[in-house]
Each structure stands twice: as structure tokens, then as C-alpha cells.
Design a protein around this motif. Sequence first.
Motif, PDB file in Angstrom:
ATOM      1  N   ILE A 106       0.926  -1.854  -0.235  1.00 63.66           N
ATOM      2  CA  ILE A 106       0.292   0.174   0.254  1.00 63.66           C
ATOM      3  C   ILE A 106       0.532   1.481  -0.136  1.00 63.66           C
ATOM      4  O   ILE A 106       1.837   1.031   0.440  1.00 63.66           O
ATOM      5  CB  ILE A 106      -0.846   0.004   1.211  1.00 63.66           C
ATOM      6  CG1 ILE A 106      -1.668  -0.732   0.764  1.00 63.66           C
ATOM      7  CG2 ILE A 106      -1.521   1.582   0.775  1.00 63.66           C
ATOM      8  CD1 ILE A 106      -3.289  -1.501   1.950  1.00 63.66           C
ATOM      9  N   ILE A 107       1.057   2.373  -0.747  1.00 62.97           N
ATOM     10  CA  ILE A 107       1.436   3.910  -1.020  1.00 62.97           C
ATOM     11  C   ILE A 107       0.187   4.589  -0.478  1.00 62.97           C
ATOM     12  O   ILE A 107      -0.822   4.268  -1.377  1.00 62.97           O
ATOM     13  CB  ILE A 107       1.933   3.329  -2.432  1.00 62.97           C
ATOM     14  CG1 ILE A 107       3.485   2.968  -2.571  1.00 62.97           C
ATOM     15  CG2 ILE A 107       2.392   5.200  -2.413  1.00 62.97           C
ATOM     16  CD1 ILE A 107       3.694   2.415  -3.707  1.00 62.97           C
ATOM     17  N   VAL A 108       0.740   5.217   0.232  1.00 57.27           N
ATOM     18  CA  VAL A 108      -0.671   6.814   0.435  1.00 57.27           C
ATOM     19  C   VAL A 108      -0.290   8.285  -0.479  1.00 57.27           C
ATOM     20  O   VAL A 108      -0.356   9.309  -0.262  1.00 57.27           O
ATOM     21  CB  VAL A 108      -0.502   6.399   2.100  1.00 57.27           C
ATOM     22  CG1 VAL A 108      -1.077   5.634   2.454  1.00 57.27           C
ATOM     23  CG2 VAL A 108       0.801   6.707   2.475  1.00 57.27           C
ATOM     24  N   LYS A 109       1.580   7.871  -0.179  1.00 57.35           N
ATOM     25  CA  LYS A 109       1.870   9.367  -0.678  1.00 57.35           C
ATOM     26  C   LYS A 109       3.456   8.873  -1.102  1.00 57.35           C
ATOM     27  O   LYS A 109       4.369   8.564  -0.639  1.00 57.35           O
ATOM     28  CB  LYS A 109       2.553  10.430   0.392  1.00 57.35           C
ATOM     29  CG  LYS A 109       2.614  11.851   0.481  1.00 57.35           C
ATOM     30  CD  LYS A 109       2.526  12.919   1.515  1.00 57.35           C
ATOM     31  CE  LYS A 109       3.167  14.000   1.062  1.00 57.35           C
ATOM     32  NZ  LYS A 109       4.406  14.334   0.733  1.00 57.35           N
ATOM     33  N   ILE A 110       3.258   9.626  -2.685  1.00 51.70           N
ATOM     34  CA  ILE A 110       4.801  10.062  -2.908  1.00 51.70           C
ATOM     35  C   ILE A 110       5.257  11.097  -3.218  1.00 51.70           C
ATOM     36  O   ILE A 110       5.119  11.935  -3.715  1.00 51.70           O
ATOM     37  CB  ILE A 110       5.486   9.076  -4.665  1.00 51.70           C
ATOM     38  CG1 ILE A 110       3.654   7.150  -4.179  1.00 51.70           C
ATOM     39  CG2 ILE A 110       5.857   9.275  -5.326  1.00 51.70           C
ATOM     40  CD1 ILE A 110       3.521   7.026  -5.529  1.00 51.70           C
ATOM     41  N   VAL A 111       6.818  11.698  -2.683  1.00 53.83           N
ATOM     42  CA  VAL A 111       7.538  12.754  -3.398  1.00 53.83           C
ATOM     43  C   VAL A 111       8.619  12.399  -4.167  1.00 53.83           C
ATOM     44  O   VAL A 111       9.718  11.176  -3.900  1.00 53.83           O
ATOM     45  CB  VAL A 111       7.640  13.365  -2.026  1.00 53.83           C
ATOM     46  CG1 VAL A 111       8.859  14.751  -2.312  1.00 53.83           C
ATOM     47  CG2 VAL A 111       6.876  12.919  -1.341  1.00 53.83           C
ATOM     48  N   LEU A 112       8.724  12.916  -5.752  1.00 51.48           N
ATOM     49  CA  LEU A 112       9.275  12.773  -6.064  1.00 51.48           C
ATOM     50  C   LEU A 112      10.199  13.868  -5.898  1.00 51.48           C
ATOM     51  O   LEU A 112       9.907  14.911  -6.889  1.00 51.48           O
ATOM     52  CB  LEU A 112       9.081  12.656  -8.041  1.00 51.48           C
ATOM     53  CG  LEU A 112       7.944  11.659  -8.229  1.00 51.48           C
ATOM     54  CD1 LEU A 112       7.279  12.224  -9.722  1.00 51.48           C
ATOM     55  CD2 LEU A 112       8.544  10.552  -7.548  1.00 51.48           C
ATOM     56  N   LEU A 113      12.251  13.199  -6.258  1.00 55.82           N
ATOM     57  CA  LEU A 113      12.829  14.378  -6.080  1.00 55.82           C
ATOM     58  C   LEU A 113      14.159  15.087  -6.666  1.00 55.82           C
ATOM     59  O   LEU A 113      13.626  13.814  -7.587  1.00 55.82           O
ATOM     60  CB  LEU A 113      13.759  14.119  -4.213  1.00 55.82           C
ATOM     61  CG  LEU A 113      12.976  13.102  -2.873  1.00 55.82           C
ATOM     62  CD1 LEU A 113      13.587  12.053  -2.304  1.00 55.82           C
ATOM     63  CD2 LEU A 113      12.685  14.707  -2.725  1.00 55.82           C
ATOM     64  N   ASP A 114      14.476  15.898  -7.040  1.00 52.10           N
ATOM     65  CA  ASP A 114      15.544  16.101  -7.823  1.00 52.10           C
ATOM     66  C   ASP A 114      15.322  15.499  -9.277  1.00 52.10           C
ATOM     67  O   ASP A 114      16.105  15.468  -9.325  1.00 52.10           O
ATOM     68  CB  ASP A 114      17.034  15.304  -6.998  1.00 52.10           C
ATOM     69  CG  ASP A 114      17.322  15.412  -5.500  1.00 52.10           C
ATOM     70  OD1 ASP A 114      17.116  17.015  -5.133  1.00 52.10           O
ATOM     71  OD2 ASP A 114      17.897  14.745  -4.828  1.00 52.10           O
ATOM     72  N   LEU A 115      13.824  16.042  -9.518  1.00 51.14           N
ATOM     73  CA  LEU A 115      14.077  16.179 -10.954  1.00 51.14           C
ATOM     74  C   LEU A 115      15.004  16.984 -11.876  1.00 51.14           C
ATOM     75  O   LEU A 115      14.051  18.382 -11.903  1.00 51.14           O
ATOM     76  CB  LEU A 115      12.212  16.217 -11.225  1.00 51.14           C
ATOM     77  CG  LEU A 115      11.279  15.846 -10.045  1.00 51.14           C
ATOM     78  CD1 LEU A 115       9.970  15.700 -10.453  1.00 51.14           C
ATOM     79  CD2 LEU A 115      11.835  13.903 -10.644  1.00 51.14           C
TER      80      LEU A 115
END
Length: 210
Positions: A83-92
Motif C-alpha cells: 500500500i502506498i499513500v503518498k509519493i514525493v519525487l525528488l531532484d527532478l
Amino acid sequence: MHGYPLVGGNGAFVANHKHIISTVHFEEDVKNEILAIIKDYNLKYLIDSKWDYAYTGSDNHPIRRNVDPQQRARQVNLDSMDIIVKIVLLDLSDHKVILDEVSRLPIVIHKHGNEGILDISPLGIDKWSGLQQLGLQDRSFVAFGNDANDISMFRHAHTSVMIGNHLELRSYAAEQIPADEMVITSRLLAFCNQEVAAAASQASTKSTPR
């Protein structure tokens, strides 16, 4: 502070009286599409499950320093998360390309200024939806915030206070204060004192004989 009402993960988590009363996660097909994008572009991330998290960014990243400082959770491999509730993509490095890829999905996306960060939540989830889970009514609260993920909360607040300066948030803010702890504390106390004074005045009016 575990006994206090809490909204976390941009509204994905809601807790009250030490009990989690709501947790919202990505649908399986949406989750898999996001993970495919992460793999295809070899993206760095912070991803939250119900309690544990996966992280592949730098140990010196400001976000990493603020994740689980008391080490109550576990840093796990992404493959072990059901289960995944939140995603933060970094250093794009190519912010627009990744934004175009994820924007076609039924999700909520917040861009964090020029930091190269995308903050992704399940569809329909934001801070206002979390506050509603706690029973808050429209225009019944004061909101402090400093980023785009505070917009939904600001739109429904009685009074909204922007900390620092954020271009997207600015048009929703009733007032602005600097990102200084003493100033923030002073403004919070001023609101509390106003509330106490208003309650005392109301009590006095009710007790005055006609």
C-alpha cells in the motif's frame, strides 16, 4: 502530541485521540503506473506506506532530515510495499517531462517551487479533505502554511496566514509573515488570545441580567 487531532500525508492520514481514523492509498493500477514512471526515468523518491517508508534520495536532502527523526518507522525496499499513500519525487532534472507523464493519471499533484520536487497524493486527497474527516466546517478555522499543498486548506479557512513567500499560495492568503519561529509563535498566540477574549465576552453577555 499523539492525542491531538492530526492530518498527515497531505490528507492521506487522519488521526484523533491516538487512533488513525482514515487512511487513503493509491488504487493498484494507478500505483503501478507511477512506479513504472519512476523506474523508466530512474527517479529519486520518498514513498510512504501506512507506516514505513522507502527513500532513495541523498542523506543530506532537507526532506530526509525531517523523516522519522525518532526512528519509529522502518526504511524498507519499495518492492515490499503493498500500500502506498503518498509519493514525493525528488531532484527532478527534467521537471516538465515528468510532470507531463504523471499529469495523465487520476492523482493530485503539487509542485514545490523551483526545488525539483513533485508531491503526489491519491485523487480527492488534500489537507482540506483531511480536516473534514475531523469534523471541521468551512470558514471555521485559522490556517498557517508555506507551500502549494496548503492551497485547499487556505481556500476554506476563516483566516489564512502564509509563512514566507510562495507564488501560488500568495493569492489565497489573507496575510503574510516571515518564516521566523518567534514571529510565527507570536501570531499564533495572538489568535489564541483573540479566541479567549471572544469567549469571555460571549460568556459575559449571556450572564448579564436583562
